[in-house]
Write a protein that holds these residues in place. Structure first.
Motif, PDB file in Angstrom:
ATOM      1  N   ALA A  12       7.911  15.908  -0.028  1.00  0.00           N
ATOM      2  CA  ALA A  12       7.222  16.183   1.234  1.00  0.00           C
ATOM      3  C   ALA A  12       7.382  15.044   2.237  1.00  0.00           C
ATOM      4  O   ALA A  12       7.450  15.275   3.437  1.00  0.00           O
ATOM      5  N   ALA A  13       7.440  13.817   1.747  1.00  0.00           N
ATOM      6  CA  ALA A  13       7.640  12.654   2.618  1.00  0.00           C
ATOM      7  C   ALA A  13       8.717  11.769   1.995  1.00  0.00           C
ATOM      8  O   ALA A  13       8.663  11.464   0.802  1.00  0.00           O
ATOM      9  N   GLU A  33      -1.541   3.999   2.593  1.00  0.00           N
ATOM     10  CA  GLU A  33      -2.914   3.925   3.096  1.00  0.00           C
ATOM     11  C   GLU A  33      -3.451   5.314   3.458  1.00  0.00           C
ATOM     12  O   GLU A  33      -4.632   5.597   3.271  1.00  0.00           O
ATOM     13  N   LEU A  34      -2.580   6.178   3.956  1.00  0.00           N
ATOM     14  CA  LEU A  34      -2.982   7.538   4.311  1.00  0.00           C
ATOM     15  C   LEU A  34      -3.087   8.455   3.089  1.00  0.00           C
ATOM     16  O   LEU A  34      -3.530   9.589   3.206  1.00  0.00           O
ATOM     17  N   ASP A  80       8.380   5.783  16.366  1.00  0.00           N
ATOM     18  CA  ASP A  80       7.990   7.195  16.377  1.00  0.00           C
ATOM     19  C   ASP A  80       6.808   7.450  15.452  1.00  0.00           C
ATOM     20  O   ASP A  80       5.853   8.144  15.818  1.00  0.00           O
ATOM     21  N   VAL A  81       6.857   6.878  14.263  1.00  0.00           N
ATOM     22  CA  VAL A  81       5.786   7.081  13.288  1.00  0.00           C
ATOM     23  C   VAL A  81       4.500   6.397  13.737  1.00  0.00           C
ATOM     24  O   VAL A  81       3.416   6.977  13.617  1.00  0.00           O
ATOM     25  N   ILE A  82       4.615   5.211  14.295  1.00  0.00           N
ATOM     26  CA  ILE A  82       3.418   4.511  14.792  1.00  0.00           C
ATOM     27  C   ILE A  82       2.807   5.311  15.939  1.00  0.00           C
ATOM     28  O   ILE A  82       1.580   5.461  16.009  1.00  0.00           O
ATOM     29  N   SER A  89      -1.574  12.524  15.021  1.00  0.00           N
ATOM     30  CA  SER A  89      -0.843  13.672  14.484  1.00  0.00           C
ATOM     31  C   SER A  89      -0.092  13.391  13.182  1.00  0.00           C
ATOM     32  O   SER A  89       0.303  14.325  12.488  1.00  0.00           O
ATOM     33  N   LEU A  90       0.103  12.122  12.819  1.00  0.00           N
ATOM     34  CA  LEU A  90       0.832  11.802  11.592  1.00  0.00           C
ATOM     35  C   LEU A  90       0.107  12.346  10.367  1.00  0.00           C
ATOM     36  O   LEU A  90       0.722  12.992   9.506  1.00  0.00           O
ATOM     37  N   LYS A  91      -1.177  12.126  10.284  1.00  0.00           N
ATOM     38  CA  LYS A  91      -1.935  12.590   9.127  1.00  0.00           C
ATOM     39  C   LYS A  91      -1.850  14.110   8.993  1.00  0.00           C
ATOM     40  O   LYS A  91      -1.652  14.627   7.894  1.00  0.00           O
ATOM     41  N   GLN A  92      -1.957  14.818  10.106  1.00  0.00           N
ATOM     42  CA  GLN A  92      -1.866  16.278  10.059  1.00  0.00           C
ATOM     43  C   GLN A  92      -0.475  16.740   9.631  1.00  0.00           C
ATOM     44  O   GLN A  92      -0.333  17.712   8.897  1.00  0.00           O
ATOM     45  N   MET A  93       0.556  16.031  10.083  1.00  0.00           N
ATOM     46  CA  MET A  93       1.920  16.361   9.648  1.00  0.00           C
ATOM     47  C   MET A  93       2.055  16.206   8.140  1.00  0.00           C
ATOM     48  O   MET A  93       2.669  17.043   7.474  1.00  0.00           O
ATOM     49  N   LEU A  94       1.472  15.143   7.599  1.00  0.00           N
ATOM     50  CA  LEU A  94       1.528  14.908   6.159  1.00  0.00           C
ATOM     51  C   LEU A  94       0.742  15.972   5.397  1.00  0.00           C
ATOM     52  O   LEU A  94       1.171  16.426   4.337  1.00  0.00           O
TER      53      LEU A  94
END
Length: 102
Positions: A12-13, A33-34, A80-82, A89-94
């Motif tokens: 997934a990542a 961390e996430l 981009d990730v930062i 939105s990063l957490k939701q993407m994950l």
């Protein structure tokens, strides 16, 4: 390019890194961390690392690491990730990619 496509679609990542890169370390730490456990591919430890680095550059990743894929899609590099993390939105993407569960 096929090797990148294959590796980036298996988890997934996925993060392509180099062991000596401090920004790679920071991105890996952010994912941990996430709550994500990404597949890490160290280009400087892989016999096809130079070939993969060129393929990542052709995707627009310059420098070639870190290169981050979520749900099999190229997300980008550090900035981009930062940016995704800062805007929330990063957490939701994950979550959507099933890299983390809540």
């Amino acid at each position: 390019m096929d090797k990148i496509r294959d590796l980036s679609s298996k988890r997934a990542a996925v993060i392509f890194t180099k062991s000596s890169c401090c920004m790679c370390h920071s991105i890996k730490a952010l994912f941990y961390e996430l709550g994500a456990s990404p597949a890490i591919h160290e280009l400087d430890q892989d016999s096809r690392g130079n070939e993969m680095a060129l393929a990542l550059r052709s995707l627009g990743c310059n420098p070639c690491v870190p290169a981050i894929f979520i749900g099999g899609h190229f997300v980008g590099s550090t900035k981009d990730v930062i940016s995704l993390h800062v805007n929330g939105s990063l957490k939701q993407m994950l979550i959507n990619a099933k890299a983390i569960w809540l």
